[in-house]
Motif scaffolding. Structure first.
Motif, short mmCIF file in Angstrom:
data_model
loop_
_atom_site.label_atom_id
_atom_site.label_comp_id
_atom_site.label_asym_id
_atom_site.label_seq_id
_atom_site.Cartn_x
_atom_site.Cartn_y
_atom_site.Cartn_z
N ALA A 124 -26.91 6.69 -1.38
CA ALA A 124 -27.66 7.81 -1.98
C ALA A 124 -29.16 7.61 -1.84
CB ALA A 124 -27.26 7.99 -3.45
N GLY A 125 -29.59 7.20 -0.65
CA GLY A 125 -31.01 7.08 -0.36
C GLY A 125 -31.66 5.77 -0.72
N ALA A 126 -30.93 4.84 -1.30
CA ALA A 126 -31.49 3.54 -1.68
C ALA A 126 -30.80 2.44 -0.89
CB ALA A 126 -31.31 3.29 -3.18
N ARG A 127 -31.59 1.50 -0.35
CA ARG A 127 -31.02 0.35 0.35
C ARG A 127 -30.64 -0.71 -0.67
NH1 ARG A 127 -30.98 0.01 5.60
NH2 ARG A 127 -31.15 -2.26 5.72
N ILE A 128 -29.36 -1.10 -0.62
CA ILE A 128 -28.80 -2.07 -1.55
C ILE A 128 -28.61 -3.39 -0.81
CG2 ILE A 128 -26.91 -2.58 -3.13
CD1 ILE A 128 -28.69 -0.10 -3.84
N TRP A 181 -35.73 0.91 -5.67
CA TRP A 181 -35.76 1.60 -6.95
C TRP A 181 -35.37 3.06 -6.75
CZ3 TRP A 181 -41.09 -0.14 -9.41
CH2 TRP A 181 -41.10 -1.54 -9.53
N ARG A 182 -34.94 3.69 -7.83
CA ARG A 182 -34.59 5.11 -7.79
C ARG A 182 -35.44 5.89 -8.79
NH1 ARG A 182 -29.80 5.92 -5.08
NH2 ARG A 182 -28.33 4.15 -4.92
N GLU A 183 -35.51 7.19 -8.60
CA GLU A 183 -36.15 8.04 -9.59
C GLU A 183 -35.31 8.11 -10.85
OE1 GLU A 183 -39.17 9.57 -9.84
OE2 GLU A 183 -39.58 8.27 -8.12
N THR A 184 -34.00 8.19 -10.68
CA THR A 184 -33.08 8.18 -11.82
C THR A 184 -31.88 7.32 -11.44
OG1 THR A 184 -31.95 10.19 -11.06
CG2 THR A 184 -33.75 10.46 -12.66
N TYR A 185 -31.25 6.74 -12.46
CA TYR A 185 -30.09 5.88 -12.25
C TYR A 185 -28.91 6.44 -13.04
CZ TYR A 185 -33.65 2.52 -10.75
OH TYR A 185 -34.69 1.91 -10.10
N SER A 186 -27.71 6.06 -12.62
CA SER A 186 -26.52 6.41 -13.38
C SER A 186 -25.46 5.35 -13.16
CB SER A 186 -25.98 7.78 -12.95
OG SER A 186 -25.37 7.70 -11.67
N LEU A 187 -24.54 5.25 -14.10
CA LEU A 187 -23.45 4.29 -13.95
C LEU A 187 -22.62 4.62 -12.73
CD1 LEU A 187 -22.29 1.80 -15.38
CD2 LEU A 187 -20.84 3.32 -16.72
N ASP A 188 -22.43 5.90 -12.45
CA ASP A 188 -21.63 6.31 -11.30
C ASP A 188 -22.28 5.86 -9.99
OD1 ASP A 188 -19.11 7.61 -10.85
OD2 ASP A 188 -20.19 9.23 -9.86
N GLY A 222 -39.42 9.32 -26.99
CA GLY A 222 -40.47 8.59 -26.29
C GLY A 222 -39.93 7.56 -25.34
N ASP A 223 -38.67 7.16 -25.54
CA ASP A 223 -38.04 6.17 -24.67
C ASP A 223 -37.00 6.81 -23.77
OD1 ASP A 223 -39.46 4.01 -25.70
OD2 ASP A 223 -38.09 3.85 -27.40
N ALA A 224 -37.05 8.09 -23.57
CA ALA A 224 -36.03 8.79 -22.80
C ALA A 224 -36.01 8.32 -21.36
CB ALA A 224 -36.29 10.29 -22.83
N ALA A 225 -34.86 8.48 -20.73
CA ALA A 225 -34.74 8.14 -19.32
C ALA A 225 -35.74 8.96 -18.52
CB ALA A 225 -33.31 8.42 -18.83
N GLY A 226 -36.35 8.34 -17.54
CA GLY A 226 -37.33 9.02 -16.71
C GLY A 226 -38.77 8.69 -17.11
N LYS A 227 -38.96 8.08 -18.25
CA LYS A 227 -40.31 7.70 -18.67
C LYS A 227 -40.85 6.62 -17.73
CE LYS A 227 -42.83 5.57 -22.51
NZ LYS A 227 -42.71 4.97 -23.85
N LYS A 228 -42.09 6.82 -17.31
CA LYS A 228 -42.71 5.88 -16.38
C LYS A 228 -43.38 4.74 -17.15
CE LYS A 228 -41.98 8.38 -12.60
NZ LYS A 228 -41.20 7.90 -11.45
N PRO A 285 -39.73 -1.48 -13.77
CA PRO A 285 -40.16 -1.56 -15.16
C PRO A 285 -39.97 -0.26 -15.92
CG PRO A 285 -42.06 -1.27 -13.77
CD PRO A 285 -40.88 -1.42 -12.84
N GLY A 286 -39.71 0.83 -15.21
CA GLY A 286 -39.50 2.11 -15.88
C GLY A 286 -38.23 2.10 -16.70
N ASP A 287 -38.21 2.88 -17.77
CA ASP A 287 -37.02 2.96 -18.61
C ASP A 287 -36.10 4.05 -18.06
OD1 ASP A 287 -36.39 3.50 -22.16
OD2 ASP A 287 -35.32 2.35 -20.66
N LYS A 288 -35.82 3.96 -16.75
CA LYS A 288 -35.04 5.00 -16.10
C LYS A 288 -33.57 4.66 -16.06
CE LYS A 288 -37.74 4.68 -12.51
NZ LYS A 288 -38.37 4.88 -11.20
N GLY A 289 -33.21 3.52 -16.66
CA GLY A 289 -31.81 3.16 -16.68
C GLY A 289 -31.17 3.45 -18.02
#
Length: 342
Positions: free
Chosen positions: A49-53, A109-116, A190-196, A256-260
């Motif tokens: 999905a666009g990220a090298r693992i 890194w990703r813009e957003t992460y998910s368990l799936d 304030g700690d929502a996913a996507g916060k930089k 470091p983003g709280d995107k997870g």
């Protein structure tokens, strides 16, 4: 470092920084450790999905003799080299791999992460690294990596020969709703996913290593292991990250983003509806080896799944009792899962 789920946060004065007294110098290490980390590995990557693992592999792929493939999954904010001191112990007759989940280690890194998405990464590495050539492989996941492992079992466990969960926090399941291990934070939080968040920049590697600590907070005796994972988890900071530090500095590899901060939920009491054999390993002194959730897990495991408790070990049990962990997992894999077909 691992997941941050604890019952209470320690005061800063109580934080244990095991390497602080060493001043950034490497501590002495035993021969078994030096031999293990010097064992050659194949290094690879697969795009998901666009990220090298990124991943590392030990052991032959095409041998007709040997056990099932084995994949190690690290905890939160950790990296694949947490497993490098241990993987060679299993590679004599197995194809063994360890991956960096996206946002951690050397993976993108990703813009957003998910368990799936993380489960997609697990199965992509299994395929690319050739772990399924001897039958359905086994996954071993520590802490946050145990949640990823259970999610892989829930979604496509029929592709796996077994899954070992290592000291992952699990509460009591709702009889109708299953497990919700982590709740998603509301969008207006304030700690929502996507916060930089910006990376914390340190002026030197030595200061970073001296400040390294395990999450959750715990003591550590084998400093050579802690020093190794700390060094493997840092990187030079990019000039754009350094601000007033004249383009020089060091930081950690993880995003470091709280995107997870996504929801981690399992639809069922997994032991009653697992799609492959499950086993559990916990540290006797771990905060996650206490309470009603663990009691429920042990009760449900009885007669269904092996349950191993490592004595004198905290949450990061492979760092606390490294050779006991190797022995326990070797013994488990030698007799489990019971093999029917492939």
């Amino acid at each position: 470092m691992s997941d941050k789920k604890t019952d209470s946060k320690p005061d800063k004065k109580d934080l244990i920084r095991p390497l602080s007294a060493l001043g950034g110098q490497k501590p002495p290490a035993p021969d078994w450790f030096e031999k293990a980390i010097a064992t050659p590995s194949e290094e690879g990557a697969v795009e998901v999905a666009g990220a090298r693992i990124r991943y590392s592999v030990w052991g032959e792929q095409d041998s007709e003799k040997g056990g099932r493939g084995l994949l190690f999954v690290h905890g939160g904010r950790a990296h694949r080299n947490w497993w490098r001191p241990f993987a060679p112990f299993f590679s004599e007759n197995r194809r063994v791999a360890a991956l960096d989940l996206s946002g951690m280690g050397d993976s993108d890194w990703r813009e957003t992460y998910s368990l799936d998405l993380l489960v997609d990464e697990v199965f992509a590495v299994i395929d690319k690294a050739g772990l399924a050539t001897r039958g359905r492989p086994v996954i071993v996941g520590h802490s946050f990596g145990g949640w990823v492992t259970l999610a892989a079992v829930e979604r496509e466990g029929e592709k796996l020969g077994g899954a070992v969960v290592v000291d992952s926090p699990l509460g009591l399941p709702d009889p109708h709703e299953g497990y919700t291990v982590v709740k998603a934070k509301p969008a207006d939080s304030g700690d929502a996913a996507g916060k930089k968040r910006s990376a914390h920049i340190y002026p030197s590697k030595e200061e970073m290593i001296a400040r390294f600590r395990l999450l959750p907070n715990q003591p550590a005796e084998h400093l050579y292991l802690i020093d190794y994972i700390a060094r493997e988890g840092l990187r030079p900071a990019q000039p754009s990250e350094c601000g007033e530090q004249n383009g020089e500095g060091w930081t950690w590899k993880f995003d470091p983003g709280d995107k997870g901060a996504f929801e981690i939920h399992f639809e069922r009491d997994l032991l009653r509806a697992a799609r492959c054999p499950l086993a559990f390993i916990y540290g006797e002194k771990s905060a996650f080896a206490q309470g009603d959730g663990l009691s429920h897990l042990r009760e449900q495991a009885r007669g269904r799944s092996p349950f191993v408790m490592i004595p004198d070990a905290y949450h990061h049990l492979m760092m606390d009792q490294p050779l006991a962990f190797v022995s326990a997992l070797r013994t488990l894999l030698s007799a489990w899962p019971v093999r029917f077909g492939v």
